[in-house]
Design an enzyme around this catalytic site. Structure first.
Site, PDB file in Angstrom:
ATOM      1  N   HIS A  96     -15.719   7.138  15.573  1.00 42.35           N
ATOM      2  CA  HIS A  96     -14.486   6.560  15.049  1.00 42.35           C
ATOM      3  C   HIS A  96     -14.724   6.229  13.588  1.00 42.35           C
ATOM      4  CE1 HIS A  96     -11.107   3.876  14.310  1.00 42.35           C
ATOM      5  NE2 HIS A  96     -11.984   3.090  13.708  1.00 42.35           N
ATOM      6  N   ASN A 139     -15.042  12.177  21.371  1.00 42.11           N
ATOM      7  CA  ASN A 139     -15.160  12.857  20.084  1.00 42.11           C
ATOM      8  C   ASN A 139     -16.200  12.209  19.177  1.00 42.11           C
ATOM      9  OD1 ASN A 139     -13.837  10.554  19.230  1.00 42.11           O
ATOM     10  ND2 ASN A 139     -11.965  11.602  18.634  1.00 42.11           N
ATOM     11  N   LYS A 152     -19.606   6.296  19.030  1.00 43.73           N
ATOM     12  CA  LYS A 152     -19.055   5.931  20.326  1.00 43.73           C
ATOM     13  C   LYS A 152     -20.065   6.143  21.464  1.00 43.73           C
ATOM     14  CE  LYS A 152     -14.287   7.111  19.084  1.00 43.73           C
ATOM     15  NZ  LYS A 152     -13.181   7.999  19.486  1.00 43.73           N
ATOM     16  N   TYR A 170      -7.991  -1.550  19.033  1.00 40.89           N
ATOM     17  CA  TYR A 170      -6.956  -0.549  19.311  1.00 40.89           C
ATOM     18  C   TYR A 170      -5.607  -1.206  19.592  1.00 40.89           C
ATOM     19  CZ  TYR A 170     -10.846   2.751  19.777  1.00 40.89           C
ATOM     20  OH  TYR A 170     -11.953   3.528  19.551  1.00 40.89           O
ATOM     21  N   GLU A 227     -10.793  -3.640  10.480  1.00 43.27           N
ATOM     22  CA  GLU A 227     -11.811  -3.245  11.453  1.00 43.27           C
ATOM     23  C   GLU A 227     -13.194  -3.770  11.088  1.00 43.27           C
ATOM     24  OE1 GLU A 227     -11.418   1.003  11.744  1.00 43.27           O
ATOM     25  OE2 GLU A 227      -9.508   0.862  12.801  1.00 43.27           O
TER      26      GLU A 227
END
Length: 153
Positions: free
Chosen positions: A115, A112, A9, A49, A126
């Site tokens: 992903h 974080n 990310k 998402y 995905e």
């Protein structure tokens, strides 16, 4: 063998942790079969998402994921979906165990670092968002016999 999507990310890219994260996957014996740096658009974010678009936190999530480049990877290995998610640790870096990627490098729920697809269906969906079939580079690694027994494939 399974294949999963992993996204490093914007916080991972900006903090220059890509090499650290990639090296953990490689040291585990997982195969990176596709990789590219991209900017996620609002449209791609909404597709990726989709289950969160109507939730109150989505605007912040979209703003974050589109804020800087990400590194998209397709990773293969035995039970790779479970293995990668265990390597990442809990979603919140504050709750992730030491020794996991998030436990060692993150102190946030949203920032974080990484992903990873949460199941086979999600991985399939995905991966198609980020890679065409022609972008996968499958190969026989000379390391495989030194990473697992022949009957473990």
């Amino acid at each position: 063998m399974q294949r999963t999507l992993v996204l490093l990310k914007p916080d991972c890219v900006q903090r220059r942790l890509m090499g650290e994260v990639i090296s953990r996957f490689e040291a585990k014996g997982l195969e990176i079969v596709a990789m590219k740096m991209i900017r996620i658009t609002p449209e791609l974010s909404r597709q990726h998402y989709a289950e969160h678009v109507e939730k109150p936190f989505y605007r912040g999530l979209e703003a974050f994921i589109t804020s800087a480049p990400v590194l998209a990877m397709a990773i293969e290995g035995l039970e790779v979906i479970r293995v990668v998610r265990e390597m990442l640790g809990a979603t919140s870096g504050l709750k992730a165990a030491a020794g996991t990627i998030r436990g060692d490098y993150s102190s946030s729920r949203q920032m974080n670092l990484v992903h990873a697809s949460d199941g086979e269906e999600a991985a399939s969906r995905e991966l198609k968002l980020y890679f065409s079939e022609e972008e996968f580079c499958e190969f026989d690694s000379v390391m495989t016999p030194f990473m697992r027994a022949g009957d473990e494939s």
